[in-house]
Design a protein around this motif. Structure first.
Motif, PDB file in Angstrom:
ATOM      1  N   GLY A 138       0.809  -1.209   0.000  1.00 27.30           N
ATOM      2  CA  GLY A 138       0.000   0.000   0.000  1.00 27.30           C
ATOM      3  C   GLY A 138       0.840   1.255   0.000  1.00 27.30           C
ATOM      4  O   GLY A 138       0.543   2.220  -0.724  1.00 27.30           O
ATOM      5  N   ILE A 139       1.910   1.273   0.799  1.00 23.27           N
ATOM      6  CA  ILE A 139       2.778   2.454   0.891  1.00 23.27           C
ATOM      7  C   ILE A 139       3.447   2.742  -0.448  1.00 23.27           C
ATOM      8  O   ILE A 139       3.461   3.875  -0.938  1.00 23.27           O
ATOM      9  N   VAL A 140       4.023   1.702  -1.059  1.00 22.22           N
ATOM     10  CA  VAL A 140       4.767   1.896  -2.305  1.00 22.22           C
ATOM     11  C   VAL A 140       3.821   2.222  -3.456  1.00 22.22           C
ATOM     12  O   VAL A 140       4.138   3.072  -4.313  1.00 22.22           O
ATOM     13  N   PHE A 141       2.661   1.584  -3.499  1.00 23.82           N
ATOM     14  CA  PHE A 141       1.704   1.885  -4.569  1.00 23.82           C
ATOM     15  C   PHE A 141       1.284   3.359  -4.515  1.00 23.82           C
ATOM     16  O   PHE A 141       1.275   4.056  -5.538  1.00 23.82           O
ATOM     17  N   ALA A 142       0.945   3.835  -3.314  1.00 19.55           N
ATOM     18  CA  ALA A 142       0.540   5.234  -3.171  1.00 19.55           C
ATOM     19  C   ALA A 142       1.690   6.168  -3.514  1.00 19.55           C
ATOM     20  O   ALA A 142       1.498   7.209  -4.178  1.00 19.55           O
ATOM     21  N   THR A 143       2.897   5.827  -3.082  1.00 15.66           N
ATOM     22  CA  THR A 143       4.067   6.655  -3.381  1.00 15.66           C
ATOM     23  C   THR A 143       4.298   6.759  -4.884  1.00 15.66           C
ATOM     24  O   THR A 143       4.634   7.839  -5.405  1.00 15.66           O
ATOM     25  N   THR A 144       4.114   5.647  -5.584  1.00 15.93           N
ATOM     26  CA  THR A 144       4.289   5.653  -7.037  1.00 15.93           C
ATOM     27  C   THR A 144       3.293   6.581  -7.714  1.00 15.93           C
ATOM     28  O   THR A 144       3.644   7.359  -8.617  1.00 15.93           O
ATOM     29  N   GLN A 145       2.038   6.531  -7.272  1.00 13.66           N
ATOM     30  CA  GLN A 145       1.016   7.390  -7.867  1.00 13.66           C
ATOM     31  C   GLN A 145       1.286   8.864  -7.574  1.00 13.66           C
ATOM     32  O   GLN A 145       1.118   9.732  -8.448  1.00 13.66           O
ATOM     33  N   ILE A 146       1.722   9.165  -6.356  1.00 13.26           N
ATOM     34  CA  ILE A 146       2.012  10.553  -5.995  1.00 13.26           C
ATOM     35  C   ILE A 146       3.228  11.065  -6.758  1.00 13.26           C
ATOM     36  O   ILE A 146       3.217  12.177  -7.309  1.00 13.26           O
ATOM     37  N   TYR A 147       4.273  10.267  -6.799  1.00 12.83           N
ATOM     38  CA  TYR A 147       5.520  10.685  -7.454  1.00 12.83           C
ATOM     39  C   TYR A 147       5.317  10.916  -8.946  1.00 12.83           C
ATOM     40  O   TYR A 147       5.872  11.856  -9.534  1.00 12.83           O
ATOM     41  N   SER A 148       4.500  10.070  -9.576  1.00  8.84           N
ATOM     42  CA  SER A 148       4.315  10.141 -11.035  1.00  8.84           C
ATOM     43  C   SER A 148       3.139  11.003 -11.445  1.00  8.84           C
ATOM     44  O   SER A 148       2.942  11.227 -12.653  1.00  8.84           O
ATOM     45  N   ASN A 149       2.332  11.474 -10.456  1.00  8.12           N
ATOM     46  CA  ASN A 149       1.078  12.157 -10.775  1.00  8.12           C
ATOM     47  C   ASN A 149       0.181  11.290 -11.654  1.00  8.12           C
ATOM     48  O   ASN A 149      -0.609  11.787 -12.455  1.00  8.12           O
ATOM     49  N   ALA A 150       0.349   9.964 -11.502  1.00 11.28           N
ATOM     50  CA  ALA A 150      -0.435   8.972 -12.264  1.00 11.28           C
ATOM     51  C   ALA A 150      -0.275   9.151 -13.771  1.00 11.28           C
ATOM     52  O   ALA A 150      -1.171   8.823 -14.545  1.00 11.28           O
TER      53      ALA A 150
END
Length: 326
Positions: A138-150
């Motif tokens: 959950g932490i890494v998935f959310a971090t990926t979305q935030i970092y990449s702006n999806a």
């Protein structure tokens, strides 16, 4: 007067391979025979090339997963760690102007650190591997979305696309990513079978208390296993980027289950201490063969999931039977 000890009888030079060793190979051969009867395009060089191309990044994920399962652990976060690594590599290179090679190294370092952090949560906080890696998912998935702006990252430099490039062998195209996958399996096989640390990994899965009493720092060993697995996730990210030609923030959400499937089908015991990384390669190929074979036969893709689930149950049941028999 002490009686001379009698040497134990010598074992026969030939021993039947175990079910966990023979099972994946038999399953692969049967699958190839079946699909060859369903489509005359199956037994061709192009089909082999397609299978290797499709499984390359999942198979490398499965190397790290196998190392962890051998210690009686599990990693549910491997796919999203791969996705974050791919986004770091591509975004740094495309949007931040970081040299591609340095961006790759930073991505590999990040996935290695996250893998090691999983090990720290398990050894220091004594969290079960399932819970620790589920939380990390959950932490890494959310971090990926935030970092990449999806947002997907395109227009990659050649170095990031290199592993997706092909070369011909007898007219059959193979990707450099597939070659790297095979080399990594050979390296992991050598590490587990021919080094002291590799033997300690097996021992840790069999009897961690005995390993600790023998003077080995089990916590340090376990953290090292999870960190090494993280490095493999980073390499899988690079292969994935080369294959799709972009950084995809939504990648990796189901690849954790696929990596576990490859390891289990390959004969790695979910109870730890038993398995072979070459079996994991066979397991990954089996999954790829079923996908391509069913597609060529015109079967709905939902049956791929159904058959994969059946194969997993059969593999685990075979492992249970083998354990009880031994």
């Amino acid at each position: 007067m002490t009686q001379p000890t009698t040497a134990p009888p010598a074992k026969s030079g030939f021993q039947m391979p175990s079910l966990s060793t023979l099972g994946p190979l038999i399953a692969l051969l049967l699958a190839c025979i079946f699909f060859a009867t369903q489509s005359d395009r199956f037994l061709t060089g192009n089909t082999l090339s397609l299978v290797l191309k499709q499984i390359s990044y999942v198979a490398v994920l499965a190397i790290g997963q196998t190392l962890i399962i051998l210690t009686a652990g599990i990693d549910l976060s491997c796919g999203v760690i791969m996705a974050l690594g791919s986004m770091v590599m591509t975004k740094l290179a495309v949007e931040q102007g970081v040299p591609a090679v340095l961006a790759i190294l930073l991505g590999l370092a990040l996935t290695t650190v996250i893998g090691g952090l999983n090990g720290v949560l398990i050894t220091r906080l004594r969290l079960p591997p399932f819970i620790a890696t589920l939380g990390m998912y959950g932490i890494v998935f959310a971090t990926t979305q935030i970092y990449s702006n999806a947002q997907t990252i395109n227009n990659l430099p050649p170095a990031l696309n290199f592993l997706g490039n092909t070369f011909n062998v007898l007219g059959v195209p193979f990707t450099f990513g597939a070659v790297l996958m095979v080399l990594l399996f050979a390296l992991a096989w050598f590490f587990l079978g021919s080094t002291a640390t590799g033997r300690h990994v097996y021992a840790l899965g069999n009897n961690p208390e005995a390993v600790r009493l023998s003077g080995i720092f089990t916590d340090r060993l376990l953290i090292g296993v999870y960190a090494t697995a993280g490095l493999f996730y980073g390499i899988a990210a690079l292969i994935l980027v080369g294959r799709v030609g972009a950084g995809d923030p939504n990648a990796g959400q189901t690849e954790n289950l696929e990596s576990i499937t490859a390891a289990v089908l390959g004969g790695t015991s979910l109870f730890g201490g038993r398995g072979n990384v070459l079996g994991t390669l066979l397991g990954a190929i089996i999954v790829g063969v079923f996908r391509v074979g069913l597609t060529l036969a015109g079967v709905n893709s939902v049956y791929q999931v159904l058959i994969t689930g059946i194969l997993i149950i059969l593999a685990v049941a075979t492992d249970q039977f083998s354990r009880r028999k031994s």
